[in-house]
Motif scaffolding. Structure first.
Motif, PDB file in Angstrom:
ATOM      1  N   GLN A   1     -31.684 100.101  -8.120  1.00 35.46           N
ATOM      2  CA  GLN A   1     -31.562  99.389  -9.237  1.00 35.46           C
ATOM      3  C   GLN A   1     -30.885  98.106  -9.006  1.00 35.46           C
ATOM      4  O   GLN A   1     -30.096  97.595  -8.483  1.00 35.46           O
ATOM      5  CB  GLN A   1     -30.424 100.332 -10.057  1.00 35.46           C
ATOM      6  N   LEU A   2     -31.839  96.999  -9.667  1.00 38.89           N
ATOM      7  CA  LEU A   2     -31.584  95.737  -9.489  1.00 38.89           C
ATOM      8  C   LEU A   2     -30.389  95.373 -10.200  1.00 38.89           C
ATOM      9  O   LEU A   2     -29.623  94.502  -9.781  1.00 38.89           O
ATOM     10  CB  LEU A   2     -32.700  94.962 -10.231  1.00 38.89           C
ATOM     11  N   GLU A   3     -29.896  96.218 -11.359  1.00 41.87           N
ATOM     12  CA  GLU A   3     -28.858  95.869 -12.107  1.00 41.87           C
ATOM     13  C   GLU A   3     -27.380  96.369 -11.396  1.00 41.87           C
ATOM     14  O   GLU A   3     -26.446  95.751 -11.803  1.00 41.87           O
ATOM     15  CB  GLU A   3     -28.784  96.803 -13.521  1.00 41.87           C
ATOM     16  N   SER A   4     -27.535  96.971 -10.462  1.00 43.76           N
ATOM     17  CA  SER A   4     -26.388  97.490  -9.771  1.00 43.76           C
ATOM     18  C   SER A   4     -26.003  96.409  -8.419  1.00 43.76           C
ATOM     19  O   SER A   4     -26.838  96.231  -7.497  1.00 43.76           O
ATOM     20  CB  SER A   4     -26.864  98.949  -8.804  1.00 43.76           C
ATOM     21  N   LYS A   5     -25.073  95.693  -8.930  1.00 46.95           N
ATOM     22  CA  LYS A   5     -24.618  94.548  -7.792  1.00 46.95           C
ATOM     23  C   LYS A   5     -23.349  94.998  -7.197  1.00 46.95           C
ATOM     24  O   LYS A   5     -22.366  95.708  -7.574  1.00 46.95           O
ATOM     25  CB  LYS A   5     -24.331  93.274  -8.608  1.00 46.95           C
ATOM     26  N   PRO A   6     -23.237  94.419  -5.781  1.00 45.03           N
ATOM     27  CA  PRO A   6     -22.122  94.773  -5.240  1.00 45.03           C
ATOM     28  C   PRO A   6     -20.787  94.027  -5.753  1.00 45.03           C
ATOM     29  O   PRO A   6     -21.086  92.975  -6.598  1.00 45.03           O
ATOM     30  CB  PRO A   6     -22.432  94.169  -3.727  1.00 45.03           C
TER      31      PRO A   6
ATOM     32  N   LEU B   1     -22.058  93.614   3.376  1.00 46.21           N
ATOM     33  CA  LEU B   1     -21.655  93.162   4.523  1.00 46.21           C
ATOM     34  C   LEU B   1     -22.934  92.489   5.212  1.00 46.21           C
ATOM     35  O   LEU B   1     -23.698  93.250   5.705  1.00 46.21           O
ATOM     36  CB  LEU B   1     -20.817  93.961   5.436  1.00 46.21           C
ATOM     37  N   VAL B   2     -22.852  91.076   5.470  1.00 41.21           N
ATOM     38  CA  VAL B   2     -24.447  90.698   6.248  1.00 41.21           C
ATOM     39  C   VAL B   2     -23.930  89.731   7.217  1.00 41.21           C
ATOM     40  O   VAL B   2     -23.233  88.528   7.247  1.00 41.21           O
ATOM     41  CB  VAL B   2     -24.863  89.616   5.132  1.00 41.21           C
ATOM     42  N   GLU B   3     -24.050  90.730   8.498  1.00 44.52           N
ATOM     43  CA  GLU B   3     -23.418  90.104   9.703  1.00 44.52           C
ATOM     44  C   GLU B   3     -24.349  90.407  10.882  1.00 44.52           C
ATOM     45  O   GLU B   3     -24.569  91.561  10.913  1.00 44.52           O
ATOM     46  CB  GLU B   3     -22.043  90.650   9.962  1.00 44.52           C
ATOM     47  N   ASP B   4     -24.884  89.411  11.804  1.00 40.40           N
ATOM     48  CA  ASP B   4     -25.825  89.720  12.772  1.00 40.40           C
ATOM     49  C   ASP B   4     -24.958  90.435  14.119  1.00 40.40           C
ATOM     50  O   ASP B   4     -25.643  90.874  14.822  1.00 40.40           O
ATOM     51  CB  ASP B   4     -26.607  88.534  13.130  1.00 40.40           C
ATOM     52  N   ASN B   5     -23.801  89.807  14.119  1.00 42.54           N
ATOM     53  CA  ASN B   5     -23.079  90.122  15.466  1.00 42.54           C
ATOM     54  C   ASN B   5     -22.477  91.346  15.200  1.00 42.54           C
ATOM     55  O   ASN B   5     -21.668  91.589  14.441  1.00 42.54           O
ATOM     56  CB  ASN B   5     -21.978  89.064  15.654  1.00 42.54           C
ATOM     57  N   PRO B   6     -23.138  92.241  15.983  1.00 42.76           N
ATOM     58  CA  PRO B   6     -22.598  93.729  15.867  1.00 42.76           C
ATOM     59  C   PRO B   6     -21.111  93.949  16.231  1.00 42.76           C
ATOM     60  O   PRO B   6     -20.479  94.701  15.842  1.00 42.76           O
ATOM     61  CB  PRO B   6     -23.481  94.439  17.048  1.00 42.76           C
ATOM     62  N   HIS B   7     -20.415  93.285  17.337  1.00 42.40           N
ATOM     63  CA  HIS B   7     -19.129  93.123  17.550  1.00 42.40           C
ATOM     64  C   HIS B   7     -18.149  92.853  16.098  1.00 42.40           C
ATOM     65  O   HIS B   7     -17.277  93.593  15.688  1.00 42.40           O
ATOM     66  CB  HIS B   7     -18.805  92.339  18.497  1.00 42.40           C
TER      67      HIS B   7
ATOM     68  N   ILE C   1     -22.253  98.811   2.819  1.00 44.74           N
ATOM     69  CA  ILE C   1     -23.704  98.702   3.574  1.00 44.74           C
ATOM     70  C   ILE C   1     -23.662  97.413   4.399  1.00 44.74           C
ATOM     71  O   ILE C   1     -23.339  96.278   3.963  1.00 44.74           O
ATOM     72  CB  ILE C   1     -24.782  98.705   2.525  1.00 44.74           C
ATOM     73  N   HIS C   2     -24.034  97.516   5.438  1.00 40.80           N
ATOM     74  CA  HIS C   2     -24.049  96.423   6.530  1.00 40.80           C
ATOM     75  C   HIS C   2     -25.395  96.030   6.810  1.00 40.80           C
ATOM     76  O   HIS C   2     -26.354  97.033   7.176  1.00 40.80           O
ATOM     77  CB  HIS C   2     -23.209  96.738   7.983  1.00 40.80           C
ATOM     78  N   LEU C   3     -25.900  94.863   6.684  1.00 43.49           N
ATOM     79  CA  LEU C   3     -27.183  94.323   6.978  1.00 43.49           C
ATOM     80  C   LEU C   3     -27.076  93.147   7.953  1.00 43.49           C
ATOM     81  O   LEU C   3     -26.179  92.719   8.161  1.00 43.49           O
ATOM     82  CB  LEU C   3     -27.743  93.737   5.473  1.00 43.49           C
TER      83      LEU C   3
ATOM     84  N   PHE D   1     -32.097  93.313  -0.189  1.00 42.47           N
ATOM     85  CA  PHE D   1     -31.251  94.357  -0.898  1.00 42.47           C
ATOM     86  C   PHE D   1     -30.768  93.826  -2.332  1.00 42.47           C
ATOM     87  O   PHE D   1     -31.159  94.457  -3.322  1.00 42.47           O
ATOM     88  CB  PHE D   1     -29.956  94.372  -0.158  1.00 42.47           C
ATOM     89  N   ILE D   2     -30.463  92.543  -2.351  1.00 40.28           N
ATOM     90  CA  ILE D   2     -29.789  91.967  -3.433  1.00 40.28           C
ATOM     91  C   ILE D   2     -30.939  91.898  -4.612  1.00 40.28           C
ATOM     92  O   ILE D   2     -30.797  92.251  -5.870  1.00 40.28           O
ATOM     93  CB  ILE D   2     -29.117  90.583  -3.265  1.00 40.28           C
ATOM     94  N   PHE D   3     -32.099  91.633  -4.208  1.00 40.85           N
ATOM     95  CA  PHE D   3     -33.229  91.348  -5.361  1.00 40.85           C
ATOM     96  C   PHE D   3     -34.235  92.796  -5.345  1.00 40.85           C
ATOM     97  O   PHE D   3     -35.078  92.556  -5.944  1.00 40.85           O
ATOM     98  CB  PHE D   3     -34.114  90.309  -4.958  1.00 40.85           C
ATOM     99  N   ALA D   4     -33.809  93.652  -4.810  1.00 43.61           N
ATOM    100  CA  ALA D   4     -34.607  95.104  -4.914  1.00 43.61           C
ATOM    101  C   ALA D   4     -36.094  95.013  -4.487  1.00 43.61           C
ATOM    102  O   ALA D   4     -36.653  95.194  -5.348  1.00 43.61           O
ATOM    103  CB  ALA D   4     -34.134  95.561  -6.232  1.00 43.61           C
TER     104      ALA D   4
END
Length: 146
Positions: free
Chosen positions: A57-62, A10-16, A35-37, A46-49
């Protein structure tokens, strides 16, 4: 949370909005591996480690990335651009979840390869229902490539 076992990024800047999304996913037992970023720069790290996530681990993808557009540092459109232009990450499903109804944002997102574009409902009940349905579809119904 083990950063190598993340199913939902989850990539979201608004905490609400982030809290509402997490609560909606928890309610249907889909938030255990989330995971929230808070911005696009963190998401790319995160994605590109790299950076704070260099030990991941770069191979581990959401299984799915829920991505806002309007964020500090790096916006969601640029995150999407980098994800979909990289052969290692272009298959990760990305759902834009934003309050932007701007036609250009929708067009640009689909041209870059977004899998879905969802405008956030204003009320909590509508928001929770939309997030739950997204979670079920992308985590349970959709087949992914490992």
């Amino acid at each position: 949370m083990d950063n190598d076992k993340v199913e939902i990024l989850l990539v979201e800047d608004n905490p609400h909005d982030a809290e509402m999304t997490i609560r909606a996913l928890r309610k249907v037992n889909l938030a255990n591996r989330l995971i929230h970023l808070k911005d696009g720069a963190e998401a790319l790290d995160f994605i590109f480690a790299r950076g704070a996530f260099a030990d991941r681990q770069l191979e581990s993808k959401p299984k799915v990335i829920l991505l806002d557009i309007k964020m500090p540092k790096v916006d969601g459109i640029e995150v999407l651009r980098q994800l979909k232009s990289n052969p290692d990450t272009k298959v990760i499903p990305v759902v834009i979840m934003t309050s932007s109804k701007e036609e250009q944002d929708v067009i640009t997102s689909y041209n870059l390869g977004v899998n879905s574009y969802v405008v956030k409902p204003v009320d909590f009940e509508g928001f929770a229902k939309a997030v739950s349905e997204l979670g079920f579809y992308w985590l349970i119904t959709n087949e992914t490539v490992d």
